[in-house]
Design a protein around this motif. Structure first.
Motif, PDB file in Angstrom:
ATOM      1  N   LYS A 143       3.147   4.751   7.899  1.00  0.00           N
ATOM      2  CA  LYS A 143       4.480   4.602   7.326  1.00  0.00           C
ATOM      3  C   LYS A 143       5.234   5.934   7.297  1.00  0.00           C
ATOM      4  O   LYS A 143       6.443   5.977   7.528  1.00  0.00           O
ATOM      5  CB  LYS A 143       4.370   4.037   5.904  1.00  0.00           C
ATOM      6  CG  LYS A 143       3.900   2.610   5.836  1.00  0.00           C
ATOM      7  CD  LYS A 143       4.971   1.624   6.273  1.00  0.00           C
ATOM      8  CE  LYS A 143       6.035   1.454   5.228  1.00  0.00           C
ATOM      9  NZ  LYS A 143       7.002   0.394   5.594  1.00  0.00           N
ATOM     10  N   ALA A 193       4.797   0.712  10.902  1.00  0.00           N
ATOM     11  CA  ALA A 193       4.572  -0.365   9.937  1.00  0.00           C
ATOM     12  C   ALA A 193       3.161  -0.349   9.388  1.00  0.00           C
ATOM     13  O   ALA A 193       2.863  -1.019   8.405  1.00  0.00           O
ATOM     14  CB  ALA A 193       4.850  -1.719  10.595  1.00  0.00           C
ATOM     15  N   GLN A 194       2.268   0.400  10.043  1.00  0.00           N
ATOM     16  CA  GLN A 194       0.861   0.515   9.641  1.00  0.00           C
ATOM     17  C   GLN A 194       0.198  -0.859   9.560  1.00  0.00           C
ATOM     18  O   GLN A 194      -0.511  -1.184   8.610  1.00  0.00           O
ATOM     19  CB  GLN A 194       0.735   1.257   8.306  1.00  0.00           C
ATOM     20  CG  GLN A 194      -0.597   1.986   8.162  1.00  0.00           C
ATOM     21  CD  GLN A 194      -0.563   3.068   7.105  1.00  0.00           C
ATOM     22  OE1 GLN A 194       0.501   3.573   6.752  1.00  0.00           O
ATOM     23  NE2 GLN A 194      -1.707   3.449   6.587  1.00  0.00           N
ATOM     24  N   GLU A 237       7.756  -6.231   7.125  1.00  0.00           N
ATOM     25  CA  GLU A 237       7.437  -4.917   7.682  1.00  0.00           C
ATOM     26  C   GLU A 237       7.910  -4.798   9.133  1.00  0.00           C
ATOM     27  O   GLU A 237       8.396  -3.737   9.547  1.00  0.00           O
ATOM     28  CB  GLU A 237       5.928  -4.661   7.598  1.00  0.00           C
ATOM     29  CG  GLU A 237       5.382  -4.571   6.177  1.00  0.00           C
ATOM     30  CD  GLU A 237       5.981  -3.408   5.389  1.00  0.00           C
ATOM     31  OE1 GLU A 237       6.472  -2.450   6.017  1.00  0.00           O
ATOM     32  OE2 GLU A 237       5.959  -3.465   4.145  1.00  0.00           O
ATOM     33  N   ARG A 292      -3.407  -3.015   2.898  1.00  0.00           N
ATOM     34  CA  ARG A 292      -2.032  -2.995   3.423  1.00  0.00           C
ATOM     35  C   ARG A 292      -1.222  -4.166   2.877  1.00  0.00           C
ATOM     36  O   ARG A 292      -0.038  -4.024   2.564  1.00  0.00           O
ATOM     37  CB  ARG A 292      -2.083  -3.052   4.955  1.00  0.00           C
ATOM     38  CG  ARG A 292      -0.697  -3.035   5.605  1.00  0.00           C
ATOM     39  CD  ARG A 292      -0.041  -1.674   5.406  1.00  0.00           C
ATOM     40  NE  ARG A 292       1.330  -1.650   5.882  1.00  0.00           N
ATOM     41  CZ  ARG A 292       2.385  -2.000   5.157  1.00  0.00           C
ATOM     42  NH1 ARG A 292       2.230  -2.408   3.905  1.00  0.00           N
ATOM     43  NH2 ARG A 292       3.611  -1.899   5.662  1.00  0.00           N
TER      44      ARG A 292
END
Length: 624
Positions: A43, A48-49, A131, A78
């Motif tokens: 991030k 967006a990881q 995300e 997450r």
């Protein structure tokens, strides 16, 4: 102390795929690699990881088609941090409802570090969608490999990829096991029972659950009308003027049921946490275009479009077009009345059984024409509303709903008002109402459920044969599921479903006093509607992304407006009845004053509010 993503390990070697991204054929590899890197990046680096992998590995891609399908998921940590980012509200151990935070996760009811059921799959897919949509351009001026796909700082990458045709679609996957359990408790065994609304909400989200909750509530609310209407129909069938008692009950019923629904809806959404969710700032809709500039409110660079140009398009093009369509609808209505006169004349001249059946033909033809006109107008209204270039999705939806409701109301009910208050022919009113209601219900069931289901079954057979013919060593179950679902139709939202209920509410509340069986037919239709809509959601369309909703939104206002019209109409019908006129044989002025007083006491004024509707961030207000 706020926990950040960068401080935690959110990677997993294998993951459960939740969302599918489909690229267009022959998309350049550098574009795919660029998007992959942005999706999996941390991030703090603008990513967006999330977890990302192709559906097929390199060996499988050499032997199979569909190399452009990619799977997206996320680790448990997450997801929890994403739940905090989107502002999900959950129940705490002290039974209060609070916005979830990762730091205080142990304070929430049902949370366990070893339990993966704290967030529903619908919530997880909503978080991933959020995300992906919030992947923003940084210094890029264009999509790599596509110089014509321009970018500017802050622009949503996914929206640009979709509008440029580089990405064809993004959709959430079904969970086969959870779907089977839901189907078993929902519609596979036909029985008179309550729907599993909480389970529907857990699988499809609040917007879909609220629709089915309202459909169930409205169906049960119709039962008293049906119970009273059946004996009323049997014993007073031939006397068309004895409708005062039923009209009086109709007047009270249409006022009360919507107030009761608002309380029930608030209870549900409070329990789900969406009633307390904070509203997010609404981003410009994907189709919005204009000259790149700085938004004076947000300070961000985005397309700008002068509001006066939009108003000119609305008042100089859209409004005249809507008026022209309304005129055409009235013209078709007068043709229908000419057909009725012709059929009646033919029956009076011959008096045969064949001509008595012919009396219903004009109404059936007119009902079919109404359905065709409604659907054609819907396409035109969508084109016009898109062409008006509204910045926000909420404004687009409000203008579209207003256009469609005005036309549908006039198209479906103008003939009934004309018969009731101009021709004053209660026998013809009963015949027209029965034919319009029953024909529209049959057509809607065929077009919206049975036809799509039949087409989907044919496609499913072809996909299974194709997968069975494969010799490659692949995960055939996942491959078959993705290929099957990507070809399914896209569920376009609850607009058409609410519109159908809105028109049904109009048929029942406005004139059912002269055709008391209207409520009974509506109940029978809705019992099948629950099952056909459930089948449609589970087996015909792709799974839609969950959308948090606090109410049925602008449709509450639409139903309340119809309720007001219903009260006025029933009061007018009561005032016209021979029984009431017999009480006031000399003074018509007294009768008019009493009818007006009853209307004033009965009319529930619609609560015009600037609140969220079924589209998150939608503002309800006047529009054209």
């Amino acid at each position: 102390m706020k926990v950040t993503l960068s401080a935690l390990d959110t990677s997993e070697s294998s993951f459960t795929p939740l969302v599918v991204i489909e690229f267009a054929q022959d998309v350049k590899e550098e574009t795919k690699e660029w998007l992959k890197n942005r999706i999996i990046a941390k991030k703090k680096d603008g990513g967006a990881q999330l977890l990302f992998r192709p559906l097929l590995n390199k060996y499988e891609q050499e032997t199979l088609e569909n190399q452009n399908l990619y799977l997206v998921g996320a680790s448990k940590i997450r997801m929890l941090l994403g739940a905090e980012a989107v502002g999900l509200v959950k129940e705490c151990n002290d039974n209060t409802m609070r916005a979830f935070t990762y730091r205080t996760r142990q304070n929430f009811k049902g949370f366990d570090d070893n339990n993966d059921d704290f967030l529903t799959m619908a919530e997880c897919q909503f978080i991933i969608k959020h995300e992906l949509e919030n992947l923003r351009a940084k210094d890029e001026k264009m999509i790599p490999g596509y110089p014509q796909a321009k970018l500017y700082p802050g622009k949503s990458l996914l929206r640009r990829l979709l509008t440029s045709g580089i990405v064809i679609q993004v959709f959430p996957l079904h969970d086969s096991e959870a779907l089977k359990k839901l189907e078993d408790t929902w519609y596979t065994r036909f029985a008179l029972k309550y729907q599993p609304i909480d389970s529907i909400r857990g699988y499809f989200g609040e917007t879909i659950a609220l629709y089915f909750g309202f459909l169930e509530y409205f169906t049960f609310a119709l039962i008293p009308m049906a119970v009273i209407g059946l004996p009323y129909y049997l014993f007073v069938w031939e006397d068309y003027d004895k409708y005062v008692i039923f009209a009086s009950f109709n007047l009270i019923w249409s006022t009360v049921i919507l107030e009761v629904w608002k309380r029930g809806c608030a209870n549900m959404t409070y329990r789900w946490g969406t009633l307390l969710m904070k509203r997010k700032f609404e981003e410009p809709r994907p189709g919005f275009h204009g000259v790149l500039g700085i938004n004076s409110i947000t300070g961000k660079e985005e397309p700008l479009y002068p509001s006066y140009k939009r108003q000119l398009r609305i008042y100089l093009v859209s409004l005249p077009f809507v008026c022209l369509c309304l005129y055409f609808s009235l013209y078709v209505m007068m043709i229908y009345f000419d057909m009725e006169v012709w059929a009646l004349g033919l029956h009076e001249n011959s008096g045969s059984e064949w001509t008595s059946v012919l009396l219903y033909v004009p109404s059936i033809i007119y009902a079919i024409v109404i359905e065709i006109m409604n659907r054609l107008y819907r396409y035109a209204a969508e084109f016009l509303t898109s062409w008006e270039n509204h910045r926000l999705e909420s404004a687009y939806q409000n203008h579209l709903i207003l256009k469609v409701l005005v036309f549908n109301f006039l198209n479906c009910f103008a003939s009934l008002f004309y018969i009731a208050f101009v021709l004053k022919d209660m026998k013809l009113l009963r015949q027209s109402l029965a034919t319009l209601l029953i024909t529209s219900q049959i057509l809607n069931q065929i077009v919206e459920s049975f036809l799509p289901y039949w087409l989907q079954r044919k496609h499913g057979v072809r996909v299974k044969r194709k997968v069975q013919a494969l010799k490659a060593d692949i995960d055939a179950t996942l491959y078959e599921q993705v290929i099957l679902e990507k070809e399914m139709g896209t569920y376009l939202g609850t607009f058409d479903d609410y519109l159908e209920l809105f028109l049904q509410f109009g048929y029942v509340s406005l004139f059912s006093c002269v055709y008391p069986l209207a409520a009974a037919f509506a109940v029978l239709n809705n019992f099948t509607e629950v099952n056909s809509d459930a089948l449609k959601m589970c087996r015909v369309f792709k799974r839609p992304f969950s959308e948090p909703s606090a109410s049925i939104g602008v449709w509450q206002l639409a139903f309340e407006t119809m309720s007001v019209i219903s009260v006025v109409t029933n009061c007018a019908l009561i005032g016209m009845s021979p029984q009431v006129n017999a009480v006031f044989p000399e003074s018509k002025a007294d009768l008019i004053l009493i009818v007006v007083a009853v209307e004033a006491a009965s009319v529930p004024l619609p609560q015009y509010s600037w609140s969220t509707n079924s589209v998150p961030g939608t503002v309800i207000g006047p529009g054209v």
